[in-house]
Enzyme design. Structure first.
Site, short mmCIF file in Angstrom:
data_model
loop_
_atom_site.label_atom_id
_atom_site.label_comp_id
_atom_site.label_asym_id
_atom_site.label_seq_id
_atom_site.Cartn_x
_atom_site.Cartn_y
_atom_site.Cartn_z
N LYS A 9 0.84 -1.20 0.00
CA LYS A 9 0.00 0.00 0.00
C LYS A 9 0.87 1.26 0.00
O LYS A 9 2.09 1.19 0.23
CB LYS A 9 -0.93 -0.03 1.22
N TYR A 49 -12.42 -2.12 -3.28
CA TYR A 49 -12.93 -2.15 -1.91
C TYR A 49 -14.46 -2.06 -1.85
O TYR A 49 -15.01 -1.63 -0.84
CB TYR A 49 -12.30 -1.01 -1.10
N ASN A 112 -1.84 -0.14 7.06
CA ASN A 112 -1.28 -1.42 7.49
C ASN A 112 -0.43 -2.11 6.41
O ASN A 112 -0.30 -3.32 6.37
CB ASN A 112 -2.38 -2.33 8.03
N HIS A 115 -1.79 -5.53 1.34
CA HIS A 115 -3.10 -6.12 1.09
C HIS A 115 -2.91 -7.53 0.56
O HIS A 115 -1.93 -7.81 -0.14
CB HIS A 115 -3.87 -5.32 0.03
N GLU A 126 -9.67 -9.67 -8.02
CA GLU A 126 -8.68 -8.61 -7.84
C GLU A 126 -7.54 -8.74 -8.86
O GLU A 126 -7.06 -7.73 -9.37
CB GLU A 126 -8.15 -8.66 -6.40
P1 ATP Z 1 -6.88 -5.80 3.04
O1 ATP Z 1 -8.23 -6.04 2.37
O2 ATP Z 1 -6.38 -4.40 2.84
O3 ATP Z 1 -5.89 -6.87 2.72
P2 ATP Z 1 -7.91 -7.01 5.39
O4 ATP Z 1 -8.52 -8.01 4.46
O5 ATP Z 1 -7.02 -7.52 6.48
O6 ATP Z 1 -7.08 -5.93 4.60
P3 ATP Z 1 -10.46 -5.71 5.46
O7 ATP Z 1 -11.46 -6.00 6.50
O8 ATP Z 1 -10.66 -6.23 4.08
O9 ATP Z 1 -9.02 -6.13 6.04
O10 ATP Z 1 -10.31 -4.13 5.39
C1 ATP Z 1 -9.68 -3.53 4.27
C2 ATP Z 1 -8.84 -2.39 4.71
O11 ATP Z 1 -9.67 -1.35 5.19
C3 ATP Z 1 -7.89 -2.70 5.88
O12 ATP Z 1 -6.67 -3.28 5.48
C4 ATP Z 1 -7.66 -1.33 6.43
O13 ATP Z 1 -6.69 -0.62 5.68
C5 ATP Z 1 -9.02 -0.67 6.25
N1 ATP Z 1 -9.82 -0.81 7.45
C6 ATP Z 1 -10.48 -1.91 7.86
N2 ATP Z 1 -11.10 -1.70 9.02
C7 ATP Z 1 -10.83 -0.41 9.34
C8 ATP Z 1 -11.18 0.43 10.43
N3 ATP Z 1 -11.96 0.01 11.41
N4 ATP Z 1 -10.71 1.71 10.41
C9 ATP Z 1 -9.94 2.16 9.42
N5 ATP Z 1 -9.58 1.42 8.35
C10 ATP Z 1 -10.02 0.15 8.33
MG MG Z 2 -9.68 -7.49 2.77
#
Ligand code: ATP
Ligand code: MG
Length: 137
Positions: A9, A49, A112, A115, A126
């Site tokens: 990211k 997303y 974080n 992805h 994706e």
């Molecule tokens: P990613 O899809 O980015 O790999 P993930 O699958 O671990 O991460 P998801 O639940 O899909 O997590 O959420 C997608 C992204 O949205 C997270 O990686 C984070 O950057 C953001 N995100 C998720 N929850 C929150 C939150 N509560 N507050 C802020 N950002 C969030």
């Molecule tokens: Mg995810």
């Protein structure tokens, strides 16, 4: 062999973590089938997303993910989808396993570093969103 979509990211690229993360992927033994640095368009970000469209952080998430270059990757290997999720660690770095990328490099859920697709269906969707067939070698 399973394929997954992985991404460094904008926070990871900005902080100079690209080489370290690529090294971890290669040491693990995944093949880099696709690799490119790019800026994600708003349209692609909203599509990528889409599952989070109704969440309160959606706007912030789209701003963040389009706010600088990312490194988009297609990884290939045995159980690559779950394996790469394991290498990343939990979404919230506070809960990420020691030694995982998010545990080692991140402090907040919002930024974080990486992805990874969460299922075979997500991976296919994706990979199709970010790569043309001829870019996967
Ligand atoms: P990613 O899809 O980015 O790999 P993930 O699958 O671990 O991460 P998801 O639940 O899909 O997590 O959420 C997608 C992204 O949205 C997270 O990686 C984070 O950057 C953001 N995100 C998720 N929850 C929150 C939150 N509560 N507050 C802020 N950002 C969030
Ligand atoms: Mg995810």
């Amino acid at each position: 062999m399973e394929r997954t979509f992985a991404m460094i990211k904008p926070d990871g690229v900005r902080r100079g973590l690209t080489a370290d993360i690529l090294a971890r992927i290669q040491r693990k033994g995944y093949r880099l089938v696709g690799l490119k640095q790019m800026v994600i368009s708003r349209e692609t970000a909203e599509n990528h997303y889409a599952e989070h469209k109704e969440r309160p952080f959606f706007g912030e998430l789209v701003e963040f993910i389009t706010g600088g270059p990312v490194v988009a990757m297609a990884l290939e290997g045995e159980n690559a989808i779950l394996g790469w999720r394991g290498m990343m660690g939990a979404t919230n770095p506070a809960n990420a396993a020691p030694g995982s990328i998010r545990a080692d490099f991140a402090t907040t859920t919002g930024e974080n570093v990486t992805h990874g697709s969460d299922s075979a269906e997500s991976a296919e969707r994706e990979l199709g969103l970010f790569f043309k067939a001829e870019e996967l070698l």
